[in-house]
Design a protein around this motif. Structure first.
Motif, PDB file in Angstrom:
ATOM      1  N   TYR A   1      23.290  19.301  18.195  1.00  0.00           N
ATOM      2  CA  TYR A   1      23.659  17.895  18.352  1.00  0.00           C
ATOM      3  C   TYR A   1      23.090  17.107  17.164  1.00  0.00           C
ATOM      4  CZ  TYR A   1      24.291  19.656  23.080  1.00  0.00           C
ATOM      5  OH  TYR A   1      24.665  20.402  24.171  1.00  0.00           O
ATOM      6  N   VAL A   2      23.965  16.448  16.442  1.00  0.00           N
ATOM      7  CA  VAL A   2      23.568  15.646  15.282  1.00  0.00           C
ATOM      8  C   VAL A   2      23.777  14.178  15.625  1.00  0.00           C
ATOM      9  CG1 VAL A   2      23.953  15.146  12.835  1.00  0.00           C
ATOM     10  CG2 VAL A   2      24.226  17.490  13.696  1.00  0.00           C
ATOM     11  N   LEU A   3      22.740  13.379  15.453  1.00  0.00           N
ATOM     12  CA  LEU A   3      22.820  11.949  15.765  1.00  0.00           C
ATOM     13  C   LEU A   3      22.360  11.151  14.546  1.00  0.00           C
ATOM     14  CD1 LEU A   3      23.153   9.527  17.700  1.00  0.00           C
ATOM     15  CD2 LEU A   3      20.773   9.910  18.420  1.00  0.00           C
ATOM     16  N   LEU A   4      23.191  10.221  14.112  1.00  0.00           N
ATOM     17  CA  LEU A   4      22.865   9.340  12.987  1.00  0.00           C
ATOM     18  C   LEU A   4      22.654   7.924  13.501  1.00  0.00           C
ATOM     19  CD1 LEU A   4      22.690   8.501   9.975  1.00  0.00           C
ATOM     20  CD2 LEU A   4      25.191   8.329   9.987  1.00  0.00           C
TER      21      LEU A   4
ATOM     22  N   LEU B   1      28.697  13.975   7.493  1.00  0.00           N
ATOM     23  CA  LEU B   1      28.075  14.611   8.659  1.00  0.00           C
ATOM     24  C   LEU B   1      29.115  15.101   9.656  1.00  0.00           C
ATOM     25  CD1 LEU B   1      25.027  12.222   9.306  1.00  0.00           C
ATOM     26  CD2 LEU B   1      25.184  14.233   7.819  1.00  0.00           C
ATOM     27  N   THR B   2      30.173  14.314   9.881  1.00  0.00           N
ATOM     28  CA  THR B   2      31.176  14.702  10.873  1.00  0.00           C
ATOM     29  C   THR B   2      31.958  15.949  10.457  1.00  0.00           C
ATOM     30  OG1 THR B   2      32.738  13.142   9.869  1.00  0.00           O
ATOM     31  CG2 THR B   2      31.448  12.351  11.731  1.00  0.00           C
ATOM     32  N   VAL B   3      31.898  16.321   9.171  1.00  0.00           N
ATOM     33  CA  VAL B   3      32.580  17.531   8.729  1.00  0.00           C
ATOM     34  C   VAL B   3      32.012  18.772   9.417  1.00  0.00           C
ATOM     35  CG1 VAL B   3      31.040  18.008   6.788  1.00  0.00           C
ATOM     36  CG2 VAL B   3      33.426  18.735   6.672  1.00  0.00           C
ATOM     37  N   HIS B   4      30.805  18.670   9.973  1.00  0.00           N
ATOM     38  CA  HIS B   4      30.168  19.819  10.623  1.00  0.00           C
ATOM     39  C   HIS B   4      30.557  19.966  12.088  1.00  0.00           C
ATOM     40  CE1 HIS B   4      27.659  20.503   7.123  1.00  0.00           C
ATOM     41  NE2 HIS B   4      27.279  19.237   7.145  1.00  0.00           N
ATOM     42  N   ALA B   5      31.331  19.033  12.621  1.00  0.00           N
ATOM     43  CA  ALA B   5      31.663  19.077  14.045  1.00  0.00           C
ATOM     44  C   ALA B   5      32.508  20.314  14.383  1.00  0.00           C
ATOM     45  CB  ALA B   5      32.409  17.813  14.444  1.00  0.00           C
ATOM     46  N   THR B   6      32.095  21.040  15.417  1.00  0.00           N
ATOM     47  CA  THR B   6      32.814  22.215  15.918  1.00  0.00           C
ATOM     48  C   THR B   6      32.667  22.210  17.444  1.00  0.00           C
ATOM     49  OG1 THR B   6      30.901  23.704  15.902  1.00  0.00           O
ATOM     50  CG2 THR B   6      32.134  23.491  13.829  1.00  0.00           C
ATOM     51  N   PRO B   7      33.300  23.157  18.119  1.00  0.00           N
ATOM     52  CA  PRO B   7      33.093  23.230  19.577  1.00  0.00           C
ATOM     53  C   PRO B   7      31.635  23.400  19.983  1.00  0.00           C
ATOM     54  CG  PRO B   7      35.040  24.482  18.963  1.00  0.00           C
ATOM     55  CD  PRO B   7      34.390  24.057  17.683  1.00  0.00           C
ATOM     56  N   SER B   8      30.800  23.883  19.055  1.00  0.00           N
ATOM     57  CA  SER B   8      29.381  24.063  19.406  1.00  0.00           C
ATOM     58  C   SER B   8      28.455  23.120  18.648  1.00  0.00           C
ATOM     59  CB  SER B   8      28.956  25.509  19.137  1.00  0.00           C
ATOM     60  OG  SER B   8      29.123  25.830  17.771  1.00  0.00           O
ATOM     61  N   VAL B   9      29.010  22.252  17.806  1.00  0.00           N
ATOM     62  CA  VAL B   9      28.211  21.268  17.080  1.00  0.00           C
ATOM     63  C   VAL B   9      28.805  19.889  17.344  1.00  0.00           C
ATOM     64  CG1 VAL B   9      27.418  20.463  14.827  1.00  0.00           C
ATOM     65  CG2 VAL B   9      27.615  22.916  15.263  1.00  0.00           C
TER      66      VAL B   9
ATOM     67  N   LEU C   1      21.595  22.904  10.325  1.00  0.00           N
ATOM     68  CA  LEU C   1      22.614  23.523  11.174  1.00  0.00           C
ATOM     69  C   LEU C   1      22.786  25.003  10.858  1.00  0.00           C
ATOM     70  CD1 LEU C   1      25.306  20.692  11.202  1.00  0.00           C
ATOM     71  CD2 LEU C   1      23.813  21.386  13.083  1.00  0.00           C
ATOM     72  N   SER C   2      22.595  25.378   9.595  1.00  0.00           N
ATOM     73  CA  SER C   2      22.691  26.806   9.259  1.00  0.00           C
ATOM     74  C   SER C   2      21.585  27.588   9.946  1.00  0.00           C
ATOM     75  CB  SER C   2      22.619  26.993   7.746  1.00  0.00           C
ATOM     76  OG  SER C   2      21.307  26.771   7.265  1.00  0.00           O
ATOM     77  N   ASN C   3      20.389  27.003  10.071  1.00  0.00           N
ATOM     78  CA  ASN C   3      19.295  27.661  10.780  1.00  0.00           C
ATOM     79  C   ASN C   3      19.620  27.799  12.269  1.00  0.00           C
ATOM     80  OD1 ASN C   3      17.634  28.034   8.541  1.00  0.00           O
ATOM     81  ND2 ASN C   3      16.777  25.974   8.716  1.00  0.00           N
ATOM     82  N   VAL C   4      20.297  26.787  12.821  1.00  0.00           N
ATOM     83  CA  VAL C   4      20.701  26.877  14.227  1.00  0.00           C
ATOM     84  C   VAL C   4      21.661  28.045  14.410  1.00  0.00           C
ATOM     85  CG1 VAL C   4      21.955  25.704  16.072  1.00  0.00           C
ATOM     86  CG2 VAL C   4      20.370  24.414  14.640  1.00  0.00           C
ATOM     87  N   ALA C   5      22.653  28.127  13.509  1.00  0.00           N
ATOM     88  CA  ALA C   5      23.663  29.189  13.643  1.00  0.00           C
ATOM     89  C   ALA C   5      23.056  30.579  13.501  1.00  0.00           C
ATOM     90  CB  ALA C   5      24.757  28.984  12.611  1.00  0.00           C
ATOM     91  N   LEU C   6      22.053  30.697  12.649  1.00  0.00           N
ATOM     92  CA  LEU C   6      21.485  32.020  12.382  1.00  0.00           C
ATOM     93  C   LEU C   6      20.390  32.419  13.347  1.00  0.00           C
ATOM     94  CD1 LEU C   6      21.319  31.899   8.473  1.00  0.00           C
ATOM     95  CD2 LEU C   6      22.935  33.192   9.882  1.00  0.00           C
ATOM     96  N   HIS C   7      19.655  31.445  13.894  1.00  0.00           N
ATOM     97  CA  HIS C   7      18.430  31.793  14.626  1.00  0.00           C
ATOM     98  C   HIS C   7      18.363  31.267  16.051  1.00  0.00           C
ATOM     99  CE1 HIS C   7      16.998  33.183  10.773  1.00  0.00           C
ATOM    100  NE2 HIS C   7      17.081  31.965  10.248  1.00  0.00           N
TER     101      HIS C   7
END
Length: 401
Positions: free
Chosen positions: A322-325, A273-281, A308-314
């Motif tokens: 924000y991803v919380l586990l 999951l942490t592999v998706h972390a960016t300045p906006s994620v 997250l791909s849907n967030v980026a596109l739409h």
């Protein structure tokens, strides 16, 4: 110059079977020496009772030479086809053992061989049984033990009541069974160790690749997307293509290696999951490892990647995700929330009716396959509102480990 032994050979130079059974083959060579010394001692004690003493010494010399030759051949770890060499040595073992047992009648009379051991003692002939068991497993070991025991009984003419009082057959069969099972167990353990090493190396490589991609390609694509949206005009199409490639690359990283192994080894869900972390994620995970089955981890990571791909596109160019586990012990709760423009009521149903099954299959379908639930909470933001939130709940007992 001496050849290196199995302990000096690198792991990459030994086959899986060699690495697994090397300790057993080394023990066999020690057994050959010990049993040879015992056989020579028995010869010294019994030679006075033989009719043909000179021939008995010749046969003992043959036994000693074969013991040395077979031990040397079985220790050739660098031989091009060591498996075939060992097969021939084991066959040779049986030929020599059978010939020596049969020769007992040439050196002793009935009164001696009927009540005593054959010329090569039972301990020495056990070497053939042990080698067959290590090479081919318990069935070969048991069959070898039965063959040699039957020959001994035949040569000594003990097929009457005496056969039930003799321990030769039970001893040889037990040795063949025990060593065969030990060899098979060693092979399975070696196979599991090699799979674990490969999985660890693959996981480390994925993490290294993810770091490099995150530090380079993904940030460049994110920058192109942001600048293209800011400038507008012809660059908007470039920004859209950059956004699509960024999403596709993130999904590829999250799913890389997911189908390599569907075994039961547990993995830590957090790095997926942490592999998706960016300045906006922003990704938040527990401080302790969250270990789940490999297949389950891959399905959860893929569902999050698609959300997250849907967030980026739409969700809009400035949206943050924000991803919380959370790990409650009984279930995993993963939320994927954004502050974007939201989804119009009924839009998902319309997309599914039109045959666009991305959300249904990529997110809901994956989580339901694991025995969990995927709930979407959304509201049209109008530039200020709630955005969207996926709440994924997966029981720890769900799916296939």
């Amino acid at each position: 110059m001496t050849r290196p032994g199995p302990t000096e050979v690198g792991a990459a130079e030994l086959s899986a079977d060699d690495a697994a059974t090397a300790p057993l083959w080394r023990a066999v060579q020690a057994l050959r020496l010990v049993t040879l010394l015992y056989a020579v001692g028995q010869q010294i004690a019994s030679v006075q009772y033989y009719q043909n003493q000179q021939l008995s010494w010749v046969l003992i010399a043959v036994m000693a030479m074969w013991s040395g030759a077979s031990a040397f051949m079985l220790s050739q770890w660098h031989f091009p086809d060591v498996a075939r060499l060992r097969s021939w040595v084991v066959i040779g073992d049986h030929v020599v053992v059978i010939a020596l047992i049969a020769s007992t009648r040439l050196v002793a009379d009935y009164g001696w061989y009927h009540g005593h051991q054959t010329l090569p003692t039972t301990l020495w002939v056990a070497n053939a049984v042990v080698s067959a068991a290590i090479l081919r497993g318990p069935l070969a070991g048991v069959l070898s033990g039965l063959l040699i025991a039957a020959l001994i009984v035949t040569v000594r003419e003990q097929w009457g009541q005496d056969v039930w009082a003799d321990a030769t057959a039970p001893v040889l069969v037990s040795i063949g069974l025990a060593l065969g099972l030990a060899a098979n167990t060693a092979r399975r353990a070696q196979g599991q160790l090699e799979r674990a090493v490969r999985l660890t190396a693959a996981a480390e490589e994925r993490e290294r690749l993810a770091r490099e991609v995150h530090d380079g390609v993904l940030q460049v694509l994110s920058y192109i997307k942001r600048r293209g949206n800011e400038i507008g005009g012809p660059t908007e199409e470039l920004a859209l293509r950059a956004a699509e490639q960024e999403v596709a690359l993130r999904v590829l990283i999250s799913e890389q290696g997911r189908h390599r192994d569907t075994g039961g080894a547990d993995v830590d869900l957090r790095p997926l999951l942490t592999v998706h972390a960016t300045p906006s994620v922003f990704v938040s995970t527990p401080g302790e490892p969250v270990r789940v089955g490999r297949w389950m981890a891959g399905e959860i990571a893929a569902a999050v990647a698609n959300a997250l791909s849907n967030v980026a596109l739409h969700a809009g160019p400035d949206a943050k995700a924000y991803v919380l586990l959370e790990d409650t012990g009984d279930e995993l709760i993963i939320s994927v929330r954004d502050d974007g423009v939201g989804i119009a009521p009924g839009r998902l149903e319309e997309a599914e009716a039109e045959g666009r099954m991305g959300v249904s299959r990529s997110i809901i379908g994956r989580i339901e396959t694991l025995g969990g639930t995927a709930v979407l909470l959304t509201e049209e933001a109008g530039g200020v509102g709630f955005g969207t939130e996926w709440e994924l709940r997966v029981p720890r007992s769900g799916g296939v480990a």
